[in-house]
Enzyme design. Structure first.
Site, short mmCIF file in Angstrom:
data_model
loop_
_atom_site.label_atom_id
_atom_site.label_comp_id
_atom_site.label_asym_id
_atom_site.label_seq_id
_atom_site.Cartn_x
_atom_site.Cartn_y
_atom_site.Cartn_z
N HIS A 292 0.83 -1.21 0.00
CA HIS A 292 0.00 0.00 0.00
C HIS A 292 0.86 1.25 0.00
CE1 HIS A 292 0.39 1.79 4.07
NE2 HIS A 292 0.59 0.56 4.51
N CYS A 293 0.28 2.34 -0.49
CA CYS A 293 0.86 3.67 -0.31
C CYS A 293 -0.27 4.49 0.29
CB CYS A 293 1.39 4.23 -1.64
SG CYS A 293 0.26 4.09 -3.04
N SER A 294 -0.64 5.60 -0.29
CA SER A 294 -1.79 6.34 0.21
C SER A 294 -3.06 5.84 -0.47
CB SER A 294 -1.59 7.84 -0.02
OG SER A 294 -2.68 8.57 0.49
N THR B 50 2.31 2.13 -5.18
CA THR B 50 1.98 0.70 -5.06
C THR B 50 2.08 0.00 -6.41
OG1 THR B 50 0.56 1.03 -3.12
CG2 THR B 50 0.13 -0.92 -4.47
#
Length: 325
Positions: free
Chosen positions: A235-237, A243
């Site tokens: 995950h990222c934001s 990602t």
């Protein structure tokens, strides 16, 4: 619109491409074609009224056909903004998801637990541009945090130049326990790219090495749940930019190691067919090319040096043989 088709490149074709004077123009057109390509898929579950609050961003929705479906619980649905994404080696290698919110942290750990996930890759910092990723783990060694039935204890933290590696022990209130390695890459700004290619490349190779250790360990434990190793949760934001780039580079490196070919555009198309909107920012796509350029050069140089060493050894042995005769 007809679907774009891109052929795989061998290492010399790939290096010729990235060294061309019009490289940026060529890759810009390539990215535009990929972005314009229609992706088949619906977002019915994401758009349900009860699920909208579980999406970090209103416009970053989750495909129905590849979504992770959680087991239903009392007063809890089966939805999380997360999709299965294939890797090069096997299907569903990744679960791509958004950074957990306070109201989705429990569902995040349900996802990790039900898939027996051993590795989490976080491609963002806890706080970026005043945006906060909810603290779904305790970043103090020896500390813990609880979400519903799950207790997550931090047993070890190792801080490196460009990433943090944390060992977590997860329990669900029974005697079962699951060890998870949590990797945070700290050098990739939101909507930008890292300053250093090698930092990201080393990070990806570190996680790949950790995954190989997991596979060996599971083989020793005679792990039999499913045909493939547990998915890596990434995950990222929003779970689409950094990602997507992580999954693209992991797959591209695996392909090059196996076949000595590089298929960046077709790999991205495959990822976008499973996780909506991945790598929609052009600089991130360029950066993937630069990371692969470095990896290919390093690999080719290593192979060349090995071949030279083998030839030199063979010649040396031949000279010794002639002297003996």
């Amino acid at each position: 619109m007809s679907r774009c088709k891109f052929r795989s490149l061998n290492y010399s074709e790939f290096l010729n491409l990235v060294e061309k004077s019009d490289f940026e123009e060529v890759v810009t057109r390539e990215h535009e074609k990929i972005m314009a390509q229609k992706v088949d898929g619906t977002f019915n579950e994401s758009m349900k009224l009860e699920n909208r609050k579980l999406n970090r961003y209103l416009d970053m929705l989750c495909f129905d056909h590849t979504r992770v479906t959680l087991p239903a619980e009392k007063n809890r649905g089966d939805y999380i903004n997360a999709n299965y994404v294939d890797g090069y080696e096997y299907k569903k290698k990744f679960i791509c998801t958004q950074a957990p919110l306070q109201q989705t942290a429990y569902d995040f750990w349900r996802t990790v637990w039900m898939h027996h996930t051993r590795i989490i890759v976080m491609m963002c910092k806890k706080k970026e541009n005043r945006k906060q990723c909810f603290a779904y783990w305790n970043d103090i060694e020896g500390g813990d945090i609880v979400f519903g039935k799950f207790k997550i204890t931090t047993t070890q933290i190792e801080t490196h130049l460009s990433y943090i590696e944390t060992t977590l022990l997860v329990t669900d209130g029974t005697s079962a326990i699951q060890e998870v390695t949590h990797f945070v890459f700290t050098q990739w700004p939101d909507y930008g790219v890292p300053n250093d290619v090698m930092n990201l490349l080393n990070f990806i190779l570190t996680v790949k090495s950790a995954q190989k250790d997991v596979i060996r360990q599971l083989a020793q434990e005679r792990f039999k749940i499913g045909d493939n190793p547990p998915p890596i949760v990434v995950h990222c934001s929003a779970g689409v930019g950094r990602t997507g780039a992580y999954c693209l580079l992991d797959s591209a490196i695996s392909e090059f190691d196996a076949c000595a070919t590089i298929s960046i555009p077709s790999t991205l198309i495959n990822i976008r067919n499973q996780r909506y909107y991945c790598i929609f920012i052009l600089p991130q796509y360029f950066f993937c090319y630069r990371v692969m350029e470095r990896y290919v050069n390093l690999t080719v140089n290593k192979v060349s040096k090995k071949l030279i060493a083998n030839v030199a050894t063979a010649l040396f042995n031949k000279v010794l043989h002639l002297k003996d005769n």
